[in-house]
Scaffold this active site. Structure first.
Site, PDB file in Angstrom:
ATOM      1  N   HIS A   1       6.551   8.618  -2.866  1.00  0.00           N
ATOM      2  CA  HIS A   1       6.517   7.700  -1.710  1.00  0.00           C
ATOM      3  C   HIS A   1       7.951   7.217  -1.449  1.00  0.00           C
ATOM      4  O   HIS A   1       8.760   7.141  -2.381  1.00  0.00           O
ATOM      5  CB  HIS A   1       5.622   6.526  -2.102  1.00  0.00           C
ATOM      6  CG  HIS A   1       5.268   5.566  -1.022  1.00  0.00           C
ATOM      7  ND1 HIS A   1       6.104   4.539  -0.645  1.00  0.00           N
ATOM      8  CD2 HIS A   1       4.165   5.455  -0.250  1.00  0.00           C
ATOM      9  CE1 HIS A   1       5.520   3.832   0.314  1.00  0.00           C
ATOM     10  NE2 HIS A   1       4.339   4.369   0.574  1.00  0.00           N
TER      11      HIS A   1
ATOM     12  N   ASP B   1       4.663   5.404 -10.837  1.00  0.00           N
ATOM     13  CA  ASP B   1       4.144   4.691  -9.668  1.00  0.00           C
ATOM     14  C   ASP B   1       2.625   4.771  -9.736  1.00  0.00           C
ATOM     15  O   ASP B   1       2.032   5.843  -9.542  1.00  0.00           O
ATOM     16  CB  ASP B   1       4.709   5.358  -8.410  1.00  0.00           C
ATOM     17  CG  ASP B   1       4.106   4.808  -7.127  1.00  0.00           C
ATOM     18  OD1 ASP B   1       3.102   4.082  -7.200  1.00  0.00           O
ATOM     19  OD2 ASP B   1       4.645   5.134  -6.058  1.00  0.00           O
TER      20      ASP B   1
ATOM     21  N   GLN C   1      -1.688   4.654  -6.624  1.00  0.00           N
ATOM     22  CA  GLN C   1      -2.933   5.379  -6.310  1.00  0.00           C
ATOM     23  C   GLN C   1      -3.774   5.682  -7.542  1.00  0.00           C
ATOM     24  O   GLN C   1      -4.866   6.255  -7.404  1.00  0.00           O
ATOM     25  CB  GLN C   1      -2.610   6.692  -5.572  1.00  0.00           C
ATOM     26  CG  GLN C   1      -1.895   6.504  -4.250  1.00  0.00           C
ATOM     27  CD  GLN C   1      -2.699   5.691  -3.239  1.00  0.00           C
ATOM     28  OE1 GLN C   1      -3.931   5.590  -3.329  1.00  0.00           O
ATOM     29  NE2 GLN C   1      -2.021   5.096  -2.278  1.00  0.00           N
TER      30      GLN C   1
ATOM     31  N   LYS D   1      -4.330  -2.572  -3.045  1.00  0.00           N
ATOM     32  CA  LYS D   1      -4.989  -1.268  -3.152  1.00  0.00           C
ATOM     33  C   LYS D   1      -6.087  -1.307  -4.215  1.00  0.00           C
ATOM     34  O   LYS D   1      -6.751  -0.307  -4.469  1.00  0.00           O
ATOM     35  CB  LYS D   1      -3.963  -0.191  -3.495  1.00  0.00           C
ATOM     36  CG  LYS D   1      -2.942   0.036  -2.372  1.00  0.00           C
ATOM     37  CD  LYS D   1      -1.993   1.141  -2.744  1.00  0.00           C
ATOM     38  CE  LYS D   1      -0.747   1.170  -1.882  1.00  0.00           C
ATOM     39  NZ  LYS D   1      -0.960   1.648  -0.525  1.00  0.00           N
TER      40      LYS D   1
ATOM     41  N   CYS E   1       4.603   7.869   4.427  1.00  0.00           N
ATOM     42  CA  CYS E   1       5.829   7.462   3.717  1.00  0.00           C
ATOM     43  C   CYS E   1       6.280   8.533   2.739  1.00  0.00           C
ATOM     44  O   CYS E   1       6.767   8.214   1.634  1.00  0.00           O
ATOM     45  CB  CYS E   1       5.648   6.123   3.005  1.00  0.00           C
ATOM     46  SG  CYS E   1       5.416   4.768   4.138  1.00  0.00           S
TER      47      CYS E   1
HETATM   48  N1  PLP Z   1       3.625   4.264  -3.901  1.00  0.00           N
HETATM   49  C1  PLP Z   1       2.522   4.880  -3.478  1.00  0.00           C
HETATM   50  C2  PLP Z   1       2.074   6.142  -4.170  1.00  0.00           C
HETATM   51  C3  PLP Z   1       1.798   4.356  -2.419  1.00  0.00           C
HETATM   52  O1  PLP Z   1       0.673   4.954  -2.008  1.00  0.00           O
HETATM   53  C4  PLP Z   1       2.246   3.165  -1.809  1.00  0.00           C
HETATM   54  C5  PLP Z   1       1.546   2.602  -0.638  1.00  0.00           C
HETATM   55  O2  PLP Z   1       0.855   3.290   0.076  1.00  0.00           O
HETATM   56  C6  PLP Z   1       3.403   2.543  -2.300  1.00  0.00           C
HETATM   57  C7  PLP Z   1       4.067   3.132  -3.349  1.00  0.00           C
HETATM   58  C8  PLP Z   1       3.923   1.272  -1.720  1.00  0.00           C
HETATM   59  O3  PLP Z   1       3.016   0.251  -1.962  1.00  0.00           O
HETATM   60  P1  PLP Z   1       3.265  -1.223  -1.357  1.00  0.00           P
HETATM   61  O4  PLP Z   1       3.494  -1.019   0.116  1.00  0.00           O
HETATM   62  O5  PLP Z   1       2.015  -1.951  -1.656  1.00  0.00           O
HETATM   63  O6  PLP Z   1       4.464  -1.782  -2.024  1.00  0.00           O
END
Ligand code: PLP
Length: 405
Positions: A120, A199, A202, A225, A363
Site C-alpha cells: 500500500h 502491515d 488486512q 478495519k 493505493c
Molecule cells: N495498508 C493496507 C494493506 C491497507 O489496506 C490500508 C488501508 O486500506 C492501509 C495500509 C492504510 O490504512 P489507514 O488508512 O487506516 O492508515
C-alpha cells in the site's frame, strides 16, 4: 459457523438503498461497527470523558483506567509480551510513518529497504522519504503472474545491506497472503541487522495473529478495519527495540522532565504518544477486539473463507472475468479485471443495484502500473456477510456486465 444473527448487532446493515437491501462488500476499506462498540462510544461520553494521565480528579482517573485497560486488551489480542509494546496511533499509516522516522539514524547511504510490489502507498512512501533522509535505497520485490511473491527473485535480492523489510501480511489489492515466516527468516539470516515490519491492515480480524512465530519486529493495523472507529490504530513493536529507538513527536505525555537545558523522555509506551490521543477511540477498540474474540478468529476465518470460495467461483464463471491472484492463498478480498469493462463502470452499476464494492488503484499504483491497468474492482467480506449476499452480488455483477457489453 458464524450465527447470521450477529447482523442484528450492526444497525447500519438494515439500511436500504432505494428498494434494495444494502450489500456491503467494501470491508477492506472500512468495516461496519457493532452495537457493543457504538454503546461503548456513548458510555464513554456519558460516564468517563476526561483527559487522561495528568488529572487528579475522579473522571480523569476513570478515563485513564479505561484507557490503560484498553491497552492491556490490545496487548492480549495481538499476543504481545507486555502492554508497553502497544503504541496507540491514528492507524496503519501513522504506525508505519512512526517506524520510518525513528529508525532514520540506523540507516546509512547504500543501505537497503525492501517492500513487496503490492505494498500500500502507506508502506511505500514513508520508506521513500526515509531514503531521501538517509541515502538508503528502496527496492521493490517482484511478484509472479499469480500475484504471489517471487521467492527466488526475493532471495536473490537479500544482502547484508538490508536494514528493513516491509510488506503486507495480506495485500489489499490482490488479497494474497504472503509467506510471512519464510520471508522474515530469509531476510534476518541474510542481514541480522534487518528489521521487519508487517502491515496488518488486512490480516487483523481475519486470520490468527502469530507475531512471535512470524518473527516480525513491528506490526501495524487500523481500528476502522476491525469493527471499530476511524482515526485509531496500533503499532506493536518488540519492547527491547522500542526502548532503544529515539522518540518521534515531541509534546505532552512523552516526557519525564522538560527543562530549557534539556528534556528527558518518558518510558514505553508513552514515549511514542505525544499529545492527547483518541481516548474514546482507543477504549472502544478494545470492545471491537472483544467482539472478534467472542465470535472466535478461527470461526471468522472459516466463514470468510467459505464466502470467498463461493464469491470467486461465481465471479470466475462470468465471461471475460479475470480474478487477480492465486485463490489458494487468498485472504478475505478479491480484485477483478473484466475484458472491455472499466472498473469504475462496474462499480457504479453495482452501486445502483445496492452492492458496495471498491474501484480504483487501492493505493497500490506501482502494482497497477506493473499490471498495465488503472484499477480493479474489489469485493471484500467481513464476519457479518452472508451466502445470500454473495449470491446476490454475483447475480448483480452478471447483470451489470450484460448492461456494459
Ligand atoms: N495498508 C493496507 C494493506 C491497507 O489496506 C490500508 C488501508 O486500506 C492501509 C495500509 C492504510 O490504512 P489507514 O488508512 O487506516 O492508515
Amino acid at each position: 459457523m458464524i450465527d447470521p444473527l450477529i447482523r442484528e448487532q450492526f444497525p447500519i446493515l438494515e439500511l436500504k438503498q432505494g428498494k434494495s437491501p444494502l450489500i456491503y462488500l467494501d470491508n477492506a476499506a472500512t468495516s461496519q461497527t457493532p452495537r457493543c462498540v457504538l454503546d461503548a462510544i456513548s458510555y464513554y461520553y456519558e460516564q468517563q470523558n476526561a483527559n487522561i494521565h495528568r488529572g487528579a480528579h475522579y473522571l480523569s482517573r476513570l478515563a485513564t483506567e479505561a484507557y490503560e485497560q484498553a491497552r492491556e486488551r490490545v496487548a492480549s489480542f495481538v499476543g504481545a509480551d507486555s502492554s508497553r509494546e502497544i503504541i496507540f496511533t491514528s492507524g496503519t499509516t501513522a504506525s508505519i510513518n512512526l517506524v520510518a522516522e525513528v529508525i532514520t539514524s540506523r540507516l546509512s547511504p547504500g543501505d537497503e529497504i525492501l517492500v513487496t510490489y503490492d505494498a500500500h502507498h502507506s508502506n511505500i512512501v514513508p520508506w521513500q522519504m526515509l531514503c531521501e533522509r538517509s541515502g538508503a535505497i528502496l527496492r521493490p520485490i517482484p511478484l509472479r503472474e499469480d500475484m504471489t511473491l517471487d521467492m527466488e527473485a526475493y532471495c536473490a535480492m537479500l544482502s547484508p545491506k538490508l536494514r528493513m523489510l516491509a510488506f503486507p501480511a495480506i495485500s489489499n489489492a490482490t488479497g494474497i497472503l504472503h509467506p510471512i515466516k519464510e520471508m522474515i527468516a530469509s531476510a534476518k539470516s541474510a542481514s541480522p541487522d534487518c528489521l521487519c515490519l508487517l502491515d496488518g491492515a488486512q490480516s487483523t480480524g481475519h486470520v490468527e495473529l502469530k507475531l512471535a512465530d512470524w518473527g516480525c519486529d513491528f506490526y501495524a493495523f487500523s481500528g476502522h478495519k476491525i469493527y471499530s472507529t476511524t482515526g485509531t490504530g496500533v503499532l506493536w513493536g518488540r519492547e527491547s527495540l522500542l526502548a532503544e529507538l529515539p522518540p518521534w513527536q515531541g509534546g505532552g505525555e512523552m516526557i519525564k522532565e522538560v527543562r530549557f537545558s534539556g528534556t528527558t523522555y518518558n518510558d514505553l509506551p508513552y514515549k511514542y504518544e505525544a499529545g492527547t490521543p483518541d481516548i474514546e477511540g482507543n477504549i472502544v477498540l478494545a470492545r471491537a477486539m472483544d467482539f472478534i474474540d467472542t465470535l472466535g478468529i478461527d470461526k471468522i476465518a472459516a466463514h470468510e473463507h467459505a464466502l470467498m470460495t463461493q464469491l470467486c467461483a461465481g465471479l470466475e464463471s462470468l465471461p471475460g472475468m479475470h480474478l487477480l491472484g492465486d485463490s489458494s492463498q487468498r485472504g478475505s478480498l478479491v480484485s477483478v479485471l473484466v475484458d472491455g469493462v472499466h472498473h469504475y463502470d462496474l462499480g457504479m452499476l453495482l452501486d445502483q443495484m445496492g452492492v458496495a464494492v471498491r474501484t480504483g488503484h487501492h493505493c497500490c499504483q506501482p502494482l497497477m502500473q506493473m499490471l498495465g491497468v488503472t484499477g480493479t474492482t474489489r469485493y471484500s467480506v467481513a464476519a457479518y456477510n452472508t451466502k445470500a449476499e454473495i449470491d446476490a452480488a454475483i447475480a448483480a455483477t452478471a447483470r451489470a456486465l450484460d448492461m456494459l457489453r
